[in-house]
Design a protein around this motif. Structure first.
Motif, PDB file in Angstrom:
ATOM      1  N   ARG A 132      -5.918  -7.031  -0.193  1.00  0.00           N
ATOM      2  CA  ARG A 132      -5.662  -5.593  -0.238  1.00  0.00           C
ATOM      3  C   ARG A 132      -4.567  -5.306  -1.249  1.00  0.00           C
ATOM      4  O   ARG A 132      -3.601  -6.060  -1.360  1.00  0.00           O
ATOM      5  CB  ARG A 132      -5.150  -5.092   1.126  1.00  0.00           C
ATOM      6  CG  ARG A 132      -6.222  -4.944   2.202  1.00  0.00           C
ATOM      7  CD  ARG A 132      -7.047  -3.681   2.024  1.00  0.00           C
ATOM      8  NE  ARG A 132      -6.461  -2.480   2.600  1.00  0.00           N
ATOM      9  CZ  ARG A 132      -6.468  -2.191   3.901  1.00  0.00           C
ATOM     10  NH1 ARG A 132      -6.972  -3.019   4.777  1.00  0.00           N
ATOM     11  NH2 ARG A 132      -5.965  -1.059   4.330  1.00  0.00           N
ATOM     12  N   VAL A 133      -4.737  -4.193  -1.936  1.00  0.00           N
ATOM     13  CA  VAL A 133      -3.700  -3.724  -2.844  1.00  0.00           C
ATOM     14  C   VAL A 133      -2.574  -3.106  -2.027  1.00  0.00           C
ATOM     15  O   VAL A 133      -2.826  -2.401  -1.055  1.00  0.00           O
ATOM     16  CB  VAL A 133      -4.299  -2.657  -3.791  1.00  0.00           C
ATOM     17  CG1 VAL A 133      -3.207  -1.921  -4.537  1.00  0.00           C
ATOM     18  CG2 VAL A 133      -5.283  -3.303  -4.749  1.00  0.00           C
ATOM     19  N   VAL A 134      -1.336  -3.372  -2.401  1.00  0.00           N
ATOM     20  CA  VAL A 134      -0.232  -2.643  -1.790  1.00  0.00           C
ATOM     21  C   VAL A 134       0.511  -1.877  -2.880  1.00  0.00           C
ATOM     22  O   VAL A 134       0.850  -2.422  -3.928  1.00  0.00           O
ATOM     23  CB  VAL A 134       0.718  -3.554  -0.971  1.00  0.00           C
ATOM     24  CG1 VAL A 134       1.413  -4.597  -1.850  1.00  0.00           C
ATOM     25  CG2 VAL A 134       1.742  -2.721  -0.217  1.00  0.00           C
TER      26      VAL A 134
ATOM     27  N   GLY B  77       6.281   5.801  -1.501  1.00  0.00           N
ATOM     28  CA  GLY B  77       4.871   6.165  -1.336  1.00  0.00           C
ATOM     29  C   GLY B  77       4.301   6.744  -2.615  1.00  0.00           C
ATOM     30  O   GLY B  77       4.983   7.421  -3.382  1.00  0.00           O
ATOM     31  N   THR B  78       3.013   6.466  -2.859  1.00  0.00           N
ATOM     32  CA  THR B  78       2.386   6.868  -4.122  1.00  0.00           C
ATOM     33  C   THR B  78       1.198   7.784  -3.878  1.00  0.00           C
ATOM     34  O   THR B  78       0.641   7.830  -2.778  1.00  0.00           O
ATOM     35  CB  THR B  78       1.862   5.620  -4.862  1.00  0.00           C
ATOM     36  OG1 THR B  78       0.827   5.019  -4.067  1.00  0.00           O
ATOM     37  CG2 THR B  78       2.963   4.598  -5.094  1.00  0.00           C
ATOM     38  N   ILE B  79       0.798   8.461  -4.933  1.00  0.00           N
ATOM     39  CA  ILE B  79      -0.364   9.343  -4.822  1.00  0.00           C
ATOM     40  C   ILE B  79      -1.635   8.503  -4.644  1.00  0.00           C
ATOM     41  O   ILE B  79      -2.512   8.854  -3.851  1.00  0.00           O
ATOM     42  CB  ILE B  79      -0.462  10.302  -6.030  1.00  0.00           C
ATOM     43  CG1 ILE B  79      -1.632  11.283  -5.824  1.00  0.00           C
ATOM     44  CG2 ILE B  79      -0.613   9.552  -7.355  1.00  0.00           C
ATOM     45  CD1 ILE B  79      -1.653  12.427  -6.835  1.00  0.00           C
TER      46      ILE B  79
ATOM     47  N   GLU C 195      -3.239  13.373   6.112  1.00  0.00           N
ATOM     48  CA  GLU C 195      -2.559  13.130   4.845  1.00  0.00           C
ATOM     49  C   GLU C 195      -2.647  14.397   3.988  1.00  0.00           C
ATOM     50  O   GLU C 195      -3.678  15.064   3.940  1.00  0.00           O
ATOM     51  CB  GLU C 195      -3.254  11.904   4.216  1.00  0.00           C
ATOM     52  CG  GLU C 195      -2.626  11.363   2.990  1.00  0.00           C
ATOM     53  CD  GLU C 195      -3.210  12.027   1.797  1.00  0.00           C
ATOM     54  OE1 GLU C 195      -2.419  12.492   0.976  1.00  0.00           O
ATOM     55  OE2 GLU C 195      -4.442  12.114   1.723  1.00  0.00           O
ATOM     56  N   ASP C 196      -1.561  14.729   3.330  1.00  0.00           N
ATOM     57  CA  ASP C 196      -1.473  16.033   2.674  1.00  0.00           C
ATOM     58  C   ASP C 196      -2.060  16.085   1.263  1.00  0.00           C
ATOM     59  O   ASP C 196      -2.614  17.104   0.856  1.00  0.00           O
ATOM     60  CB  ASP C 196      -0.003  16.471   2.608  1.00  0.00           C
ATOM     61  CG  ASP C 196       0.596  16.661   3.994  1.00  0.00           C
ATOM     62  OD1 ASP C 196       0.160  17.599   4.688  1.00  0.00           O
ATOM     63  OD2 ASP C 196       1.476  15.881   4.383  1.00  0.00           O
ATOM     64  N   LEU C 197      -1.918  15.002   0.498  1.00  0.00           N
ATOM     65  CA  LEU C 197      -2.322  15.098  -0.909  1.00  0.00           C
ATOM     66  C   LEU C 197      -3.838  15.183  -1.092  1.00  0.00           C
ATOM     67  O   LEU C 197      -4.310  15.707  -2.104  1.00  0.00           O
ATOM     68  CB  LEU C 197      -1.742  13.932  -1.724  1.00  0.00           C
ATOM     69  CG  LEU C 197      -0.229  13.986  -1.950  1.00  0.00           C
ATOM     70  CD1 LEU C 197       0.221  12.853  -2.858  1.00  0.00           C
ATOM     71  CD2 LEU C 197       0.202  15.338  -2.524  1.00  0.00           C
TER      72      LEU C 197
HETATM   73  C1  LIG Z   1       7.304   7.829   8.552  1.00  0.00           C
HETATM   74  C2  LIG Z   1       6.186   8.225   7.642  1.00  0.00           C
HETATM   75  C3  LIG Z   1       5.821   9.546   7.590  1.00  0.00           C
HETATM   76  C4  LIG Z   1       4.796   9.929   6.753  1.00  0.00           C
HETATM   77  N1  LIG Z   1       4.473  11.247   6.712  1.00  0.00           N
HETATM   78  C5  LIG Z   1       3.494  11.639   5.866  1.00  0.00           C
HETATM   79  C6  LIG Z   1       3.134  13.001   5.787  1.00  0.00           C
HETATM   80  O1  LIG Z   1       3.710  13.863   6.456  1.00  0.00           O
HETATM   81  N2  LIG Z   1       2.124  13.346   4.955  1.00  0.00           N
HETATM   82  C7  LIG Z   1       1.467  12.431   4.192  1.00  0.00           C
HETATM   83  O2  LIG Z   1       0.589  12.797   3.470  1.00  0.00           O
HETATM   84  N3  LIG Z   1       1.815  11.129   4.237  1.00  0.00           N
HETATM   85  C8  LIG Z   1       2.806  10.721   5.061  1.00  0.00           C
HETATM   86  N4  LIG Z   1       3.129   9.397   5.111  1.00  0.00           N
HETATM   87  C9  LIG Z   1       2.369   8.446   4.298  1.00  0.00           C
HETATM   88  C10 LIG Z   1       3.031   8.245   2.944  1.00  0.00           C
HETATM   89  O3  LIG Z   1       2.841   9.372   2.151  1.00  0.00           O
HETATM   90  C11 LIG Z   1       2.425   7.022   2.299  1.00  0.00           C
HETATM   91  O4  LIG Z   1       3.267   6.680   1.284  1.00  0.00           O
HETATM   92  C12 LIG Z   1       1.051   7.182   1.731  1.00  0.00           C
HETATM   93  O5  LIG Z   1       0.158   7.637   2.704  1.00  0.00           O
HETATM   94  C13 LIG Z   1       0.503   5.882   1.219  1.00  0.00           C
HETATM   95  O6  LIG Z   1       1.046   5.604   0.004  1.00  0.00           O
HETATM   96  P1  LIG Z   1       1.569   4.164  -0.334  1.00  0.00           P
HETATM   97  O7  LIG Z   1       1.774   4.104  -1.778  1.00  0.00           O
HETATM   98  O8  LIG Z   1       2.715   3.857   0.515  1.00  0.00           O
HETATM   99  O9  LIG Z   1       0.285   3.266   0.055  1.00  0.00           O
HETATM  100  P2  LIG Z   1       0.164   1.829   0.669  1.00  0.00           P
HETATM  101  O10 LIG Z   1       0.666   1.810   2.046  1.00  0.00           O
HETATM  102  O11 LIG Z   1       0.703   0.828  -0.262  1.00  0.00           O
HETATM  103  O12 LIG Z   1      -1.419   1.711   0.689  1.00  0.00           O
HETATM  104  C14 LIG Z   1      -2.204   2.516   1.505  1.00  0.00           C
HETATM  105  C15 LIG Z   1      -3.668   2.148   1.311  1.00  0.00           C
HETATM  106  O13 LIG Z   1      -4.097   2.512   0.013  1.00  0.00           O
HETATM  107  C16 LIG Z   1      -4.517   1.369  -0.728  1.00  0.00           C
HETATM  108  N5  LIG Z   1      -4.049   1.571  -2.097  1.00  0.00           N
HETATM  109  C17 LIG Z   1      -2.791   1.840  -2.508  1.00  0.00           C
HETATM  110  N6  LIG Z   1      -2.755   2.039  -3.819  1.00  0.00           N
HETATM  111  C18 LIG Z   1      -4.011   1.868  -4.270  1.00  0.00           C
HETATM  112  C19 LIG Z   1      -4.632   1.937  -5.555  1.00  0.00           C
HETATM  113  N7  LIG Z   1      -3.927   2.251  -6.648  1.00  0.00           N
HETATM  114  N8  LIG Z   1      -5.956   1.721  -5.637  1.00  0.00           N
HETATM  115  C20 LIG Z   1      -6.678   1.417  -4.552  1.00  0.00           C
HETATM  116  N9  LIG Z   1      -6.151   1.371  -3.315  1.00  0.00           N
HETATM  117  C21 LIG Z   1      -4.845   1.583  -3.178  1.00  0.00           C
HETATM  118  C22 LIG Z   1      -3.920   0.194  -0.035  1.00  0.00           C
HETATM  119  O14 LIG Z   1      -4.690  -0.960  -0.225  1.00  0.00           O
HETATM  120  C23 LIG Z   1      -3.932   0.664   1.403  1.00  0.00           C
HETATM  121  O15 LIG Z   1      -5.183   0.486   1.953  1.00  0.00           O
HETATM  122  C24 LIG Z   1       4.123   8.979   5.947  1.00  0.00           C
HETATM  123  C25 LIG Z   1       4.490   7.649   6.009  1.00  0.00           C
HETATM  124  C26 LIG Z   1       5.519   7.253   6.849  1.00  0.00           C
HETATM  125  C27 LIG Z   1       5.897   5.819   6.897  1.00  0.00           C
END
Ligand SMILES: Cc1cc2nc3c(=O)[nH]c(=O)nc-3n(C[C@H](O)[C@H](O)[C@H](O)COP(=O)(O)OP(=O)(O)OC[C@H]3O[C@@H](n4cnc5c(N)ncnc54)[C@H](O)[C@@H]3O)c2cc1C
Lengths: 797, 297
Positions: free
Chosen positions: B30-32, B111-113, B124-126
């Motif tokens: 899995r990608v992180v 966190g990323t888009i 999720e909002d975006l």
């Molecule tokens: C306490 C808390 C509160 C939050 N509240 C909100 C909120 O109110 N609203 C909201 O929208 N989000 C919320 N989030 C989620 C936050 O925005 C996350 O950062 C986001 O949902 C996921 O982004 P990430 O980069 O961290 O993804 P990751 O956790 O790294 O990955 C998430 C998933 O996406 C995949 N992925 C990641 N990048 C790619 C890529 N480039 N290509 C293919 N697959 C990919 C990964 O394999 C995984 O399956 C919250 C998170 C936390 C911990």
């Protein structure tokens, strides 16, 4: 950078005018915390230490059909897997609770709540221990759970505690206080009676540090050293001696820095016992540290009271009597922590701050398929529930009478000349002067102006609410002839030693979880002996190094151990007088005391400082009759009564009519905790408690679904407030010392947690008055507030 | 401490490298990205990848660039970057509205888009923001890239068109003149996931009538946009009346479920209330004149 310069100088920061005694000084313990040098249980690392993890029940109520540990045992890093059956062999499957019940250490025939302990794995590291949990194969046969406390006593309800001889239902106890007949008579004749079901939902202390232990059993000398997250190290040592059969002198309990307790760390959890068993079985130290979900799902919850509250009054607003029936959800084992004679804690203080003709309460405790506990949580033994009920009900009465809630309270306060005041459920309030405190809070809030603003906003359809609460607590348990926990009287000790150079150490039986004991207790000694607080070391949390006592909870440290420190200091002072007299070749009665020094009456130039006397006491001075050297003293303080802190709180909220969202705009808190030792610490305690109260009022709640699944098992689900949800606190104070306490202090640790929830809820209900709302239960989440606007607030059960 | 099941970890240096690694380590890799969705799931052992391929060093995925009528946002762009970008705020105020209420600064810093869209959490909002803005998502595999619309990309809760062996590399937003957009969310506490949220985009014609409109809902059981609700706005002058009608239709299009955040009727009420609110803001931002000032209720 310029902004920094403009900030007002912190008066506590300048060493020169630092008080020697009471006053505003920075906390002595903070440098180590802010520099990351605190030492918590999880920081303890011992040579050869192994790690334990607990397998927990996924079900709320189920028969244990079988447990297969073969695969887990085969894991290369696993040293032991312990099940309930193994413990049965050691007679350790059940442990006594703090409320004369027993609790399963590891489940045997049945599991009784989701998250209950089923097996314990000991492995090389915590990762392997967790991995091995998944290799244990447990077969469950699901049973119908009892989730709704109101159904627990139904005739056909499943019997949860079939382990108990003769238990045929889910009833635990009935308890009452006050005079039922007298109260009913007042109600029957009253012009006005209001009645409301008021629920204090299940919440959790949620300390930042979860619970854990490191057990180190030495198989050679048979000594157990147990590092534990405990608020009561001495009581735990005694209980371990009773449960595990290890002689008490062979047990040392150490409670190092503790990251918050709030009552969560009073009880003895299966995990602590399992760490000990793990260490005995493997011959190596074993650490067990629970994770956040384990903490939220299995350790002591708080509250969970369903209360029918009633108030009888005259039309013109004289409150005559209060009465209530309570259904108390104690979970699967009755493990609440409170004095033996008080199964509902000090709930009978629900008469509040009012002069009444009669009062009666009855409480029924029941079992449900939920986690056990129901412990303090900054509640002073159920004072929180009591204060919430009465302060909510007074507002319900105000609405019924169409009277201003401030006016109604002022009209009914116990008057200053009535103290000491004996209330109708048997408490003797030590001291109080309520009206000035209330008036100060109203003035600080600008109450009249707020009401004008509210009227204006209401005419525009905007929802603004003003909520008041006036609370009286009963804390500092307590006189040992009335109060004990599992037979241990609730007195506490302190030992003072003045070293030859005039520096001192004070050893306490109570243990801080963040309250600032290292500062407060040094200040008490400083005030009595004139030794600067920085020259005093405070030792606590180690049973090998401190005198016996019951520990810190129920706001009892200052009322009990604080008294002990002051009295021990006074013993030292008298001893110093005799020694000074010998040194000055005069009689003790010819000496006079000024802070830190005995001098000759009428000749102030001739005297001896405490440091000089200390050196004399340890030196070659010829000591008077009956004094055998040193400048030490030890006192066990058995308080003659409890103390009764009080306060007046005002909360202002705005409610978004379209979404139900509550915004706490202002909060004014005026506290009276008697003598103020360190105002800065007091303010800190109040700030924390207020945030806590706003959290409970607006968002904190452990819910369950119909299967008994815990819906509050993480911080994503169990919400605690952030800086964004709380306003700038506006604090004030009055001082009404306790007449029976050696320094007049009453305790402040729980005041704000007790007093703030009713102020917030009263404000929300006040905002919703245009919708005809008289009551809504916590938590006032957007959805629940909206439901209240629709005329159907649902109870949080 | 919650600990995940055992896993291996490798850092990718480029998009091509990440794709190779995905191929090499197979279906259990899995990608992180920010890790703020994936790591909590791993700690709860709800997700148990055998390999984590860390893309945080892949700088080519971290950009916000205007390219003619498009704004191109790299998949690794952090929430915090979007929130602090003046360009984003100017072109798409809805993104700033949403970012302000996504989690907390700690989460937004990582966190990323791409992770947000990839996670496709129903709250999720975006995803809603991208729906509303009619964004296109670039999905890259070893065979090359596909540029697809949100309706094709987002398949439902936790499901997207990005295959296990592919990467989300970019999100492209069309820039529309005379447009205004807005987002509003109700949460129980700062940092909490939405009880419900709504987003809207309005594009005005020269005569001030609505030339194009989209409405999206979050955590309300609606996949894609509220098409009927948006349709009533087309050709109309922005007004409380037409917004109320759109709100009513958005509520009808929602199918929320009861949970700890609230009952169904409350959430449906929010669909209506929040739709009206975001339409008001979007209209103002698009430069519509002052609306009849009635507040919600
Ligand atoms: C306490 C808390 C509160 C939050 N509240 C909100 C909120 O109110 N609203 C909201 O929208 N989000 C919320 N989030 C989620 C936050 O925005 C996350 O950062 C986001 O949902 C996921 O982004 P990430 O980069 O961290 O993804 P990751 O956790 O790294 O990955 C998430 C998933 O996406 C995949 N992925 C990641 N990048 C790619 C890529 N480039 N290509 C293919 N697959 C990919 C990964 O394999 C995984 O399956 C919250 C998170 C936390 C911990």
């Amino acid at each position: 950078m310029t902004e920094l310069a403009e900030r007002p100088a912190n008066p506590a920061a300048t060493a020169a005018d630092r008080p020697i005694g009471f006053g505003r000084i920075q906390r002595k313990e903070d440098p180590r915390f802010v520099r990351g040098r605190g030492r918590y249980v999880d920081d303890i690392v011992l040579p050869g230490m192994l790690h334990g993890a607990i397998l927990r029940s996924p079900m709320a109520h189920a028969r244990l059909v079988s447990i297969d540990t073969t695969e887990a045992l085969a894991h290369p890093k696993v040293h032991a897997v312990i099940t309930g059956r193994d413990l049965e062999g050691l007679n350790l499957a059940w442990a006594p609770t703090l409320s004369a019940d027993v609790q399963a250490v590891l489940a045997t025939a049945k599991v009784r709540f989701q998250g209950q302990e089923v097996a314990f794995v000991v492995a090389d590291d915590r990762y392997a221990a967790r991995d091995a949990l998944e290799l244990i194969d447990v077969e469950y046969e699901e049973l119908p759970p009892v989730v709704d406390v109101r159904r627990a006593l139904d005739p056909g309800a499943p019997v949860i505690r079939d382990d108990k001889e003769g238990q045929t239902d889910n009833h635990i106890f009935d308890w009452e206080a006050g005079d039922r007949a007298e109260t009913d008579a007042v109600f029957a004749a009253a012009e006005v009676v209001v009645s409301e079901e008021v629920v204090y939902p299940r919440v959790h202390p949620a300390p930042m540090e979860t619970c854990g232990a490191v057990a180190d059993y030495d198989p050679v000398d048979g000594k157990l050293t147990l590092y534990e997250t405990t608020q009561a190290p001495h009581a735990h040592r005694t209980l371990f001696a009773m449960v595990a059969g290890i002689p008490e002198h062979k047990i040392r309990v150490i409670s190092p820095d503790i990251g918050g307790g709030f009552g969560n760390k009073v009880g003895i959890y299966p995990g602590y016992i399992l760490a000990v068993v793990g260490s005995i079985v493997t011959g190596r130290p074993v650490k067990w540290m629970e994770d956040r979900s384990e903490n939220l799902m299995s350790t002591s919850f708080a509250r969970d009271y369903v209360m029918r509250g009633e108030v009888a009054a005259t039309r013109d607003g004289k409150i005559l009597a209060v009465r209530t029936q309570v259904l108390a959800d104690h979970g699967a084992f009755n493990a609440t922590a409170q004095p033996t004679k008080y199964p509902a804690g000090f709930f009978s203080i629900f008469t509040g701050s009012y002069d009444l003709q009669a009062a009666h309460c009855s409480v029924t405790g029941v079992y449900t398929n939920k986690a056990p506990g129901g412990v303090a949580y900054a509640c002073s033994f159920r004072v929180t529930e009591a204060v919430y009920l009465v302060e909510r009900m007074v507002d319900v009465l105000a609405a019924e009478l169409e009277m201003d809630p401030a006016e109604l309270r002022l009209r009914n306060f116990i008057r200053p000349e009535q103290f000491p005041y004996k209330n109708k459920t048997g408490w003797e309030y030590d001291s109080g002067d309520y009206e000035p405190t209330m008036q100060l809070a109203l003035r600080m809030a600008g109450y009249e102006e707020l009401r004008r603003e509210q009227a204006e906003k209401r005419s525009r359809g905007e929802l603004m609410g003003i909520g008041l609460s006036f609370f009286t607590e009963t804390v500092g348990a307590g006189p040992r002839k009335h109060m004990d926990i599992v037979g241990l009287g609730m007195a506490d000790g302190a030992e003072v030693r003045v070293h030859p150079t005039g520096k001192a150490v004070v050893r306490l039986s109570v243990q801080s979880q963040g309250q600032g004991h290292e500062t407060t207790f040094a200040q008490i000694l400083a005030e009595e002996l004139g030794i600067p607080p920085e020259d005093i070391d405070v030792v606590h949390g180690d049973t090998d190094q401190t005198p016996f006592g019951l520990g810190t909870y129920g706001s009892r440290s200052t009322p009990v151990s604080g008294g002990a420190v002051a009295l021990a200091a006074r013993k030292v002072k008298e001893k110093a007088r005799a020694i000074a007299a010998a040194m000055l070749e005069t009689r003790p009665e010819d000496l006079e005391w000024e802070k830190g020094r005995w001098y000759v009456k009428g000749d102030p130039g001739v005297g001896k400082t405490i440091a000089e006397i200390a050196l004399g006491a340890h030196g070659t001075v010829e000591l008077p009759e009956g004094i055998d050297g040193n400048l030490d003293a030890e006192v066990t303080y058995d308080p003659p009564n409890l103390t009764f802190p009080f306060g007046a709180y005002v909360c202002v909220v705005d409610v978004d009519r379209g979404t139900g969202k509550v915004h706490v705009r202002r909060f004014v808190a005026v506290d009276d905790c008697g003598t103020r030792i360190n105002p800065m610490i007091i303010e800190g305690q109040v700030h924390g408690g207020l945030a806590d109260g706003v959290g409970m009022a607006l968002m904190e709640f452990i819910g369950f679904d119909e299967q008994g699944n815990n819906l509050g098992g993480s911080f994503m689900d169990y919400l605690i407030p952030t800086a964004m949800e709380v306003p700038d606190w506006e604090t004030g104070h009055t001082v009404t010392p306790s007449p029976h306490h050696p320094i007049g202090a009453k305790g402040i640790g729980e005041s704000a947690t007790v007093g703030s929830p009713p102020a917030v809820v009263n404000a929300v209900v006040d905002a919703l008055a245009p919708f005809g709302v008289r009551h809504m239960d916590m938590p006032c989440t957007p959805a629940r507030v909206w439901e209240a606007m629709q005329g159907r607030p649902t109870p949080p059960i | 401490m919650q600990v995940p099941a055992p896993f291996d970890y490798v850092r990718a240096t480029s998009v091509a490298d990440a794709l190779d690694l995905l191929e090499r380590h197979g279906p259990e890799s899995r990608v992180v990205a920010g890790g703020h969705s994936l790591l909590p799931m791993m700690k709860l052992r709800l997700a148990r990848p055998e390999w984590l391929i860390d893309i945080n060093d892949v700088a080519e995925l971290d950009h916000v660039t205007r390219d003619g009528d498009w704004l191109r946002v790299g998949a690794l762009t952090r929430h915090a970057t979007l929130l602090s970008s003046a360009l984003v705020g100017e072109l798409f105020p809805i993104v700033h509205d949403a970012e302000r209420v996504i989690a907390d600064p700690v989460v937004r810093n990582r966190g990323t888009i791409g992770g947000s869209l990839g996670q496709a959490d129903p709250a999720e909002d975006l995803t809603t923001v991208c729906d509303v803005l009619r964004a296109r998502v670039v999905v890259t595999g070893r065979a090359g890239e596909r540029v697809i619309g949100m309706d094709e990309f987002h398949r439902g809760p936790y499901e997207t068109a990005c295959e296990q062996s592919e990467l989300i590399t970019e999100v492209r937003f069309p820039i529309r003149p005379r447009s205004g957009s807005a987002y509003e969310k109700v949460e129980r506490r700062v940092g909490d996931w939405a009880v419900a949220a709504a987003g809207a985009l309005l594009v005005l014609a020269d005569d001030g009538t609505v030339a194009d409109a989209t409405i999206g809902l979050t955590a309300l059981g609606l996949e894609g946009c509220a098409v009927d609700a948006a349709a009533v706005l087309l050709g109309a002058h922005p007004s409380e009346e037409v917004f109320a009608e759109a709100g009513r239709l958005a509520a009808a299009a929602s199918s929320p479920v009861e949970d700890q955040r609230g009952p169904v009727d409350y959430k449906r009420h929010l669909a209506d209330e929040l739709t009206r609110r975001v339409l008001r803001s979007a209209a103002t931002r698009a430069g519509a004149g002052v609306l009849t000032a009635t507040t919600g209720g």
